[in-house]
Design a protein around this motif. Structure first.
Motif, mmCIF file in Angstrom:
data_model
loop_
_atom_site.group_PDB
_atom_site.id
_atom_site.type_symbol
_atom_site.label_atom_id
_atom_site.label_comp_id
_atom_site.label_asym_id
_atom_site.label_seq_id
_atom_site.Cartn_x
_atom_site.Cartn_y
_atom_site.Cartn_z
ATOM 1 N N HIS A 108 0.829 -1.213 0.000
ATOM 2 C CA HIS A 108 0.000 0.000 0.000
ATOM 3 C C HIS A 108 0.861 1.261 0.000
ATOM 4 N N ILE A 109 2.058 1.180 0.585
ATOM 5 C CA ILE A 109 2.974 2.321 0.588
ATOM 6 C C ILE A 109 3.582 2.502 -0.796
ATOM 7 N N TYR A 110 4.026 1.411 -1.405
ATOM 8 C CA TYR A 110 4.605 1.493 -2.747
ATOM 9 C C TYR A 110 3.563 1.990 -3.750
ATOM 10 N N GLU A 111 2.315 1.581 -3.537
ATOM 11 C CA GLU A 111 1.229 2.009 -4.426
ATOM 12 C C GLU A 111 1.107 3.532 -4.448
ATOM 13 N N GLU A 112 1.271 4.154 -3.303
ATOM 14 C CA GLU A 112 1.163 5.613 -3.206
ATOM 15 C C GLU A 112 2.202 6.307 -4.078
ATOM 16 N N TYR A 113 3.440 5.832 -4.024
ATOM 17 C CA TYR A 113 4.510 6.468 -4.796
ATOM 18 C C TYR A 113 4.431 6.079 -6.272
ATOM 19 N N PHE A 114 3.955 4.867 -6.545
ATOM 20 C CA PHE A 114 3.725 4.447 -7.919
ATOM 21 C C PHE A 114 2.719 5.380 -8.580
ATOM 22 N N LEU A 169 4.166 8.725 -9.619
ATOM 23 C CA LEU A 169 4.895 8.646 -10.883
ATOM 24 C C LEU A 169 3.931 8.549 -12.067
ATOM 25 N N ARG A 170 2.817 7.851 -11.861
ATOM 26 C CA ARG A 170 1.826 7.741 -12.928
ATOM 27 C C ARG A 170 1.235 9.127 -13.236
ATOM 28 N N GLU A 171 0.968 9.893 -12.174
ATOM 29 C CA GLU A 171 0.407 11.235 -12.361
ATOM 30 C C GLU A 171 1.378 12.163 -13.086
#
Length: 265
Positions: free
Chosen positions: A44-50, A53-55
């Motif tokens: 869930h933490i990696y998802e936030e930073y992923f 980068l997508r944005e």
């Protein structure tokens, strides 16, 4: 000292193996103040930073198969590793929809040089565009990959110095790029020499080389540390020594930067 289990590859990890690693570290005289949740519990933490980068518009889906990436027609470096040629970078939504499989996800890289001074290997310069190409951050099954996970973990833990094997020095420019994008500081890096057998073969846990369970039956922790410290250039003689004693006398200037050919018996 913080203990963090890197267990993203769930097919080759288990609670039992994790406990074996803890006991091996304690046997060697290496303890820790706190243990953080393993990477398998931090998606869930990696998802936030992923998503950050997508944005930024820097992430795109990649449908290339493993055989395509490693084919003889794909660009490769002298050591045999492939350089991703950007095959899927410009696919239109219609072209993406034509595939009947889930994609991995890659990060666009710039044609830019990244320079750093490694504590062991010295000055190094890499260009992500020519040395690796757009690199993967997430597998098709949703599992986050090493580069993103450790970059986030190190930054959130306040790590200021990263020490690992020389085979991972090519990860530095990728992680420096991620650090820049995500607003993280750059830590220092020290890439220590690899252990090899006397015939030149790289020692590997996959091949059960130098299994600590076996070594514990043959020698004390101090005897093992003494042999390794001498092979690495930290001591003049392969005499028994504790981890605490080595820490007191440690200096980066003593560490050899060439691979170590080791025969313990």
């Amino acid at each position: 000292m913080v203990l963090r289990m890197e267990d993203l590859d769930t097919e080759r990890t288990s609670p039992a193996l994790a406990e074996t690693l803890r006991q091996d570290l304690l046997w060697l005289g290496l303890d820790w103040d706190v243990e953080t949740p393993p990477q398998s519990q931090r998606s869930h933490i990696y998802e936030e930073y992923f998503e950050q980068l997508r944005e930024m518009g820097l992430i795109y889906p990649c449908y290339c198969t493993r055989s395509q990436l490693h084919s003889v027609n794909a660009p490769h470096l002298s050591d045999g590793t492939y350089v991703y040629p950007g095959t899927c970078r410009g696919l239109s939504p219609e072209e993406q929809a034509a595939f009947d499989r889930k994609p991995a996800w890659r990060l666009m890289v710039p044609d830019k040089k990244w320079e750093f001074t490694d504590l062991v290997q010295g000055r190094s310069c890499w260009n992500l565009a020519s040395d690796c190409g757009d690199f993967a951050l997430r597998r098709a099954d949703g599992v986050f990959l090493y580069q993103l996970a450790v970059t986030v973990d190190d930054a959130l833990a306040g790590v200021t110095q990263v020490v690992r094997g020389a085979d991972l020095i090519s990860s530095v420019p990728r992680q420096m790029y991620l650090q820049k994008l995500l607003g993280f500081p750059h830590p220092e890096y020290g890439h220590v020499p690899m252990l090899r057998s006397v015939d030149g073969r790289r020692l590997s846990k996959r091949d059960k080389d130098m299994d600590l369970g076996y070594l514990q039956q043959r020698m004390s922790a101090e005897e093992l540390l003494g042999k390794l410290a001498n092979a690495a250039g930290l001591t003049d003689r392969p005499e028994p020594v504790s981890a605490r004693e080595l820490a007191v006398e440690f200096s980066w200037s003593k560490v050899r930067n060439q691979d170590i050919y080791l025969e313990l018996f």
